[in-house]
Structures are given as C-alpha cells and as structure tokens.
Design a protein around this motif. Sequence first.
Motif, mmCIF file in Angstrom:
data_model
loop_
_atom_site.group_PDB
_atom_site.id
_atom_site.type_symbol
_atom_site.label_atom_id
_atom_site.label_comp_id
_atom_site.label_asym_id
_atom_site.label_seq_id
_atom_site.Cartn_x
_atom_site.Cartn_y
_atom_site.Cartn_z
ATOM 1 N N GLN A 34 -50.047 -123.730 -48.381
ATOM 2 C CA GLN A 34 -51.154 -124.539 -47.876
ATOM 3 C C GLN A 34 -51.157 -124.593 -46.352
ATOM 4 N N ASP A 35 -49.973 -124.687 -45.745
ATOM 5 C CA ASP A 35 -49.902 -124.712 -44.276
ATOM 6 C C ASP A 35 -50.429 -123.417 -43.682
ATOM 7 N N SER A 36 -50.046 -122.295 -44.288
ATOM 8 C CA SER A 36 -50.527 -121.002 -43.797
ATOM 9 C C SER A 36 -52.042 -120.903 -43.923
ATOM 10 N N PHE A 37 -52.568 -121.437 -45.033
ATOM 11 C CA PHE A 37 -54.010 -121.401 -45.230
ATOM 12 C C PHE A 37 -54.743 -122.217 -44.169
ATOM 13 N N LEU A 38 -54.200 -123.394 -43.821
ATOM 14 C CA LEU A 38 -54.836 -124.229 -42.799
ATOM 15 C C LEU A 38 -54.793 -123.559 -41.426
ATOM 16 N N ARG A 39 -53.666 -122.905 -41.111
ATOM 17 C CA ARG A 39 -53.579 -122.186 -39.834
ATOM 18 C C ARG A 39 -54.569 -121.037 -39.794
ATOM 19 N N LEU A 40 -54.709 -120.348 -40.913
ATOM 20 C CA LEU A 40 -55.646 -119.242 -40.988
ATOM 21 C C LEU A 40 -57.083 -119.734 -40.812
ATOM 22 N N MET A 41 -57.404 -120.867 -41.437
ATOM 23 C CA MET A 41 -58.753 -121.413 -41.316
ATOM 24 C C MET A 41 -59.038 -121.862 -39.892
ATOM 25 N N THR A 42 -58.040 -122.484 -39.231
ATOM 26 C CA THR A 42 -58.215 -122.917 -37.839
ATOM 27 C C THR A 42 -58.448 -121.722 -36.929
ATOM 28 N N THR A 43 -57.712 -120.634 -37.180
ATOM 29 C CA THR A 43 -57.892 -119.422 -36.375
ATOM 30 C C THR A 43 -59.282 -118.833 -36.580
ATOM 31 N N GLN A 44 -59.764 -118.881 -37.812
ATOM 32 C CA GLN A 44 -61.119 -118.401 -38.080
ATOM 33 C C GLN A 44 -62.153 -119.210 -37.296
ATOM 34 N N LEU A 45 -61.970 -120.519 -37.273
ATOM 35 C CA LEU A 45 -62.902 -121.373 -36.524
ATOM 36 C C LEU A 45 -62.835 -121.106 -35.029
ATOM 37 N N LYS A 46 -61.621 -120.878 -34.551
ATOM 38 C CA LYS A 46 -61.424 -120.677 -33.117
ATOM 39 C C LYS A 46 -62.074 -119.395 -32.632
ATOM 40 N N PHE A 47 -62.001 -118.349 -33.446
ATOM 41 C CA PHE A 47 -62.493 -117.052 -33.016
ATOM 42 C C PHE A 47 -63.788 -116.628 -33.724
ATOM 43 N N GLN A 48 -64.472 -117.585 -34.321
ATOM 44 C CA GLN A 48 -65.702 -117.219 -35.016
ATOM 45 C C GLN A 48 -66.794 -116.776 -34.029
#
Length: 222
Positions: A34-48
């Motif tokens: 779950q932690d990895s998924f949240l980091r991945l989602m945050t990165t997606q938002l940051k670089f969208q």
Amino acid sequence: MNIAPEVLQNPATGIAGLAQAQPANATGNNKLDQDSFLRLMTTQLKFQDPFDPLDNQAMVAQLAQFSSVAGISEMKQSLSEIASILGNNRLSDAKEWIGHSILVPGNISVADKNGQYSGEFELENATDNLSIDLLNEAGEIVMFVELGQQEAGPVEFNFDSKNENGEPLDQGRLRVRVNGGSISNLATWVPVASVKTSEANGPPILVTPIGNVFPAEALKVG
C-alpha cells in the motif's frame, strides 16, 4: 523548470517522468504494497501532463480497490492462523482420544484395559516358521505364539494376558520380537491415558504408557 510534454507522454517511460529517475542497474523486490502504491500515485500527480490531467475518480476508485484487496489479504492471513490454532491445539478435540488405543510405530507393547497386547507388522517374504515373543525388561519370554507358515503381507498379533481368575493382567511394558522372517513397519497398540498441551502453541500431546505421542504420529485409532 518546465517539463516538455513529449517527455511526459513518452510511452517508453511507462509512468511519466519515472524512467529518467531510475538508474540502469536498479533492482527491487517486485512487491507492491500500500505504501508503494501511494508513492506511485503521488509521483503520477506530480508529473502529470497539465493539459491532460489524471482522472480523480478513477484514481480514488483504484485506491479503494487496492485497500480492499490488502484488507482481504490481511484477513485471510489472520483466519489461516486462527484455523491452524483451532485445528492443531484444541484440547477439547484431543480429549476424545482418552480411553482409546492408538497404533504407533515401535516394538514396545503394553496391555489395554482388557489385558491384551496387540500390534501388527509387514512380513516381507513368505516363511515356514514365523513366531512372535513378548519379552520383559530382563529379556525373559513372558508370552509367545507359533504362527508357522505365513505368506508375505500384513500380520496382526494379539496376546490375551489373564491371571488365574481369568481377570485382565497387566504385565507392564513388553518388547516384541519376531522370529523366522524379515519384517518392517512394526507397530503396537497403546492406550491414551491423558492429554496435555505443548509449548509454543504446538499440537496437543497424547500421554501413553510408552511415552508422549503427537496425534500426527498415530497410524490408527481404535
């Protein structure tokens, strides 16, 4: 600093902007928690791509689905542990063995409540002069039987121990000796006197006249 849209949308990067941040020799454990998924989602938002932002509802639904799967996995693990404890360690179930006899590997025989010494073995080859002795601790023959000619296969034996009045006679622990043939898988019937718990949440222990036995070691229950 602006990021060129063509870099953000380059399909070779997989997720926008992440390919350049990973060294060529990067390794991982291939586990997405779950932690990895949240980091991945945050990165997606940051670089969208600001001209084509990610769909908020889709991301929330994806997060909810991931949390549900993680919760089910944790619950399954907990239920497995509970099932293991109930399956192996319930004394209420193991107490049903008290008063019964179990067949266990070994050459030491003891009398049941009827004074019978019983067991079985596998005769590997046919023989003309098979016999069975029961010996006490001094090596003296207490009881014996001449079976004579026997074909290869399973052989059962039963010695009826009585006193002068015909009452059951317990002569203690007796050693089984088979003569006149090659045998394997010698086992004897022993009564279960009581049950006790084992350490570290292990399976119950069956207390018998020949020592402690785990339920899994019993070949048969009589």
